[in-house]
Design a protein around this motif. Structure first.
Motif, PDB file in Angstrom:
ATOM      1  N   ALA A 135       0.597  -1.390   0.221  1.00  0.00           N
ATOM      2  CA  ALA A 135      -0.126   0.006   0.032  1.00  0.00           C
ATOM      3  C   ALA A 135       1.133   0.978  -0.021  1.00  0.00           C
ATOM      4  O   ALA A 135       1.903   1.434   0.426  1.00  0.00           O
ATOM      5  CB  ALA A 135      -1.277  -0.077   1.467  1.00  0.00           C
ATOM      6  N   GLU A 136       0.044   2.259  -0.595  1.00  0.00           N
ATOM      7  CA  GLU A 136       1.259   3.244  -0.854  1.00  0.00           C
ATOM      8  C   GLU A 136       0.903   4.578   0.827  1.00  0.00           C
ATOM      9  O   GLU A 136      -0.282   3.685   1.498  1.00  0.00           O
ATOM     10  CB  GLU A 136       0.941   4.585  -2.098  1.00  0.00           C
ATOM     11  N   ILE A 137       1.702   4.913   0.478  1.00  0.00           N
ATOM     12  CA  ILE A 137       1.715   5.882   2.744  1.00  0.00           C
ATOM     13  C   ILE A 137       1.882   7.671   1.643  1.00  0.00           C
ATOM     14  O   ILE A 137       1.968   7.993   0.125  1.00  0.00           O
ATOM     15  CB  ILE A 137       3.266   6.070   2.434  1.00  0.00           C
ATOM     16  N   GLY A 138       0.506   7.866   1.987  1.00  0.00           N
ATOM     17  CA  GLY A 138       0.110   9.376   1.875  1.00  0.00           C
ATOM     18  C   GLY A 138      -1.929   9.967   2.048  1.00  0.00           C
ATOM     19  O   GLY A 138      -2.287   8.831   2.950  1.00  0.00           O
ATOM     20  N   CYS A 139      -1.754  10.215   1.271  1.00  0.00           N
ATOM     21  CA  CYS A 139      -3.619  10.657   1.246  1.00  0.00           C
ATOM     22  C   CYS A 139      -4.697  10.369   0.842  1.00  0.00           C
ATOM     23  O   CYS A 139      -4.070  10.199  -0.347  1.00  0.00           O
ATOM     24  CB  CYS A 139      -3.348  12.569   1.425  1.00  0.00           C
ATOM     25  N   LEU A 140      -5.717  10.466   1.608  1.00  0.00           N
ATOM     26  CA  LEU A 140      -6.770   9.408   0.229  1.00  0.00           C
ATOM     27  C   LEU A 140      -7.538  10.431  -0.702  1.00  0.00           C
ATOM     28  O   LEU A 140      -6.851  12.090  -0.315  1.00  0.00           O
ATOM     29  CB  LEU A 140      -8.051   9.733   0.949  1.00  0.00           C
ATOM     30  N   THR A 141      -7.467  10.094  -1.962  1.00  0.00           N
ATOM     31  CA  THR A 141      -8.235  11.385  -3.301  1.00  0.00           C
ATOM     32  C   THR A 141     -10.043  11.150  -3.467  1.00  0.00           C
ATOM     33  O   THR A 141     -10.001  10.465  -4.695  1.00  0.00           O
ATOM     34  CB  THR A 141      -7.550  11.519  -3.969  1.00  0.00           C
ATOM     35  N   PRO A 142     -11.140  11.118  -1.838  1.00  0.00           N
ATOM     36  CA  PRO A 142     -12.252  10.404  -2.690  1.00  0.00           C
ATOM     37  C   PRO A 142     -12.800  11.697  -3.203  1.00  0.00           C
ATOM     38  O   PRO A 142     -12.340  13.081  -3.109  1.00  0.00           O
ATOM     39  CB  PRO A 142     -12.663  10.562  -1.374  1.00  0.00           C
ATOM     40  N   VAL A 143     -13.566  11.381  -4.029  1.00  0.00           N
ATOM     41  CA  VAL A 143     -14.633  12.192  -4.530  1.00  0.00           C
ATOM     42  C   VAL A 143     -15.553  12.526  -3.483  1.00  0.00           C
ATOM     43  O   VAL A 143     -16.357  11.952  -3.773  1.00  0.00           O
ATOM     44  CB  VAL A 143     -14.772  11.730  -6.417  1.00  0.00           C
ATOM     45  N   VAL A 144     -15.850  13.620  -3.853  1.00  0.00           N
ATOM     46  CA  VAL A 144     -16.900  13.975  -2.564  1.00  0.00           C
ATOM     47  C   VAL A 144     -17.922  15.107  -3.190  1.00  0.00           C
ATOM     48  O   VAL A 144     -17.483  16.252  -3.609  1.00  0.00           O
ATOM     49  CB  VAL A 144     -16.351  15.109  -1.568  1.00  0.00           C
ATOM     50  N   ASP A 145     -19.216  14.719  -3.010  1.00  0.00           N
ATOM     51  CA  ASP A 145     -20.794  15.164  -3.376  1.00  0.00           C
ATOM     52  C   ASP A 145     -21.310  15.508  -2.350  1.00  0.00           C
ATOM     53  O   ASP A 145     -22.028  14.601  -2.442  1.00  0.00           O
ATOM     54  CB  ASP A 145     -20.512  14.774  -4.719  1.00  0.00           C
ATOM     55  N   PHE A 146     -21.592  16.657  -2.278  1.00  0.00           N
ATOM     56  CA  PHE A 146     -22.582  16.568  -0.376  1.00  0.00           C
ATOM     57  C   PHE A 146     -23.711  16.741  -1.591  1.00  0.00           C
ATOM     58  O   PHE A 146     -24.851  17.049   0.036  1.00  0.00           O
ATOM     59  CB  PHE A 146     -21.909  18.359   0.108  1.00  0.00           C
TER      60      PHE A 146
END
Length: 464
Positions: free
Chosen positions: A216-227
């Motif tokens: 697994a890579e180390i770092g931040c998540l980049t989810p698509v966020v749609d409120f």
């Protein structure tokens, strides 16, 4: 998806440029600087610089048009050490590219100003990049679009972080923010949270559980966020998500007065499936639907409001039976081991604990053995539509009781049976896949409003 998010340290500029190229750039920058300075009128320069002799204009950028068609501009200023304000580190800041290249603190900070036609200038951001953590790789990036400005800031130490805040410029408001943190030696520590500042809804995301983290890579998540869409408990194969409990205001050591009802302040979960995760049973009909609202008063106290049209009859039907068959709230918390006690690649080990609280405030032990049970006080109230509600204050002695995540569940019952469970967090087979941290609201340092929250009891309205 997880990706690496590291702001690279750049090589010194002089190592990359020939003397001829450097002279050409100096001449070009001088010409650009003269043109940019002309973009500020003498009156604007006086208002922004405020008789600070080291005031230097870096850029004036177009920001489109405002709500009433007014022209919007953003001015970027840097100051010398002689004009550093007393709220910045007195050894200085690293606001310019030159300071970043030399890795020295050599200026008095940076200011981002909003200029709008026929209006007083507004100081949006006072900035002092002092490294933003022991890694000394701090950065401030300003992105401008039509009637929008986004400020990205980040760095840290072994724990890295990035925060994005987006401002609507006319009418001026903080409308969105998101944050990410992760440990730079552990792949499953990335945590991402996005907040719609207009509604105060906070959504949290984490890596989905897996058996092997070695690749697994180390770092931040980049989810698509749609409120505009309901949150899915697993929006992507490698991501789990939850609704975070908001802490909408800083009460310090105090608490809201007994008798308070939550109004629009708080996360709302509904048993008809329209908000929150239905983790057991079928959605309630509109007439039978229950609603739970919750806020954090602090890192050790929750205020929970329940409106359930079935509760009175369901409580009578469950008399003498297990608390599980009565209407009740379930709260999940966690503790976390040290990151490097065991396998660093697997991240810190978490233990989960569950308690149940009936609507009369009685605390029951569920899964695990919580280190210390909370105290509970209750009171009846009316919501904003005059409907009967029950409010629970759940408070722990430990200041860090909720630091490692909190799950809140409402169990709606009928005829002496548990009908359905609605939760803010993904819980599968009575075990959390992920418990989100709480979102702690902080008033923006510029004073720009970021939403309105109303609650009753003392008829409060707070601009957040």
């Amino acid at each position: 998806m997880i990706h690496r998010h590291i702001h690279p340290r750049r090589r010194p500029l002089l190592e990359r440029l020939s003397l001829a190229a450097l002279l050409a750039i100096i001449l070009l920058l001088g010409a650009i600087g003269s043109a940019l300075a002309a973009d500020l009128t003498p009156e604007e320069t006086k208002l922004l610089c405020q008789e600070r002799p080291t005031c230097a204009l870096v850029a004036v950028r177009d920001a489109g048009t405002g709500e009433k068609g007014e022209r919007l501009r953003i001015a970027d200023l840097v100051f010398g050490l002689a004009d550093i304000p007393n709220y910045f580190p007195q050894e200085g800041c690293r606001s310019t590219d030159a300071a970043l290249e030399a890795m020295d603190r050599m200026d008095g900070g940076r200011e981002i100003w909003l200029l709008a036609d026929n209006a007083q200038p507004v100081k949006l951001l006072p900035l002092c990049n002092d490294g933003y953590g022991s890694a000394m790789m701090g950065f401030d990036d300003i992105t401008i679009a039509d009637n929008r400005l986004t400020h990205t800031q980040g760095c840290g130490s072994a724990w890295r972080w990035t925060v994005n805040r987006t401002f609507q410029l006319s009418p001026l408001a903080l409308i969105a923010e998101d944050s990410c943190s992760y440990h730079n030696a552990a792949p499953n520590t990335g945590a991402f949270m996005a907040v719609d500042r207009r509604t105060l809804e906070a959504r949290a995301y984490a890596p989905a559980p897996r058996d092997d983290w070695s690749d697994a890579e180390i770092g931040c998540l980049t989810p698509v966020v749609d409120f505009q869409k309901p949150l899915e408990p697993q929006p992507e194969p490698d991501v789990v998500a939850a609704y975070a409990v908001p802490v909408p205001f800083d009460l310090g050591a105090s608490a809201l007065p007994a008798g308070t009802t939550l109004g629009t302040c708080g996360l709302s979960l509904r048993s008809d499936g329209s908000k929150g995760f239905l983790i057991h049973g079928k959605p309630a009909t509109a007439d039978d639907a229950a609603e739970l609202r919750v806020i954090g008063e602090s890192t050790r106290s929750l205020l929970i409001q329940i409106r359930d049209p079935l509760a009175a009859d369901a409580t009578k039907a469950a008399a003498g039976k297990s608390w599980i068959k009565a209407p009740h709230v379930e709260i999940w918390t966690a503790t976390e081991g040290e990151l490097f006690d065991g396998d660093a690649s697997a991240g810190p080990e978490r233990q989960y604990f569950q308690i149940g609280i009936t609507l009369d405030g009685k605390v029951e032990t569920g899964m695990g053995e919580m280190p210390a049970l909370p105290s509970v006080t209750t009171w009846p109230g009316k919501d904003e539509l005059g409907r009967d509600v029950t409010v629970l204050r759940v408070a722990w002695e430990d200041e860090a009781a909720l630091v490692y995540g909190v799950g809140v569940v409402y169990s709606q019952a009928k005829d002496g049976k548990q009908q359905r469970l609605v939760s803010n967090a993904p819980i599968l087979k009575n075990k959390p896949l992920f418990l989100p941290g709480m979102w702690h609201n902080a008033r923006d340092e510029s004073g720009v409003p970021g939403g309105v929250c109303e609650f009753s009891g003392e008829s409060h309205q707070l601009d957040l």
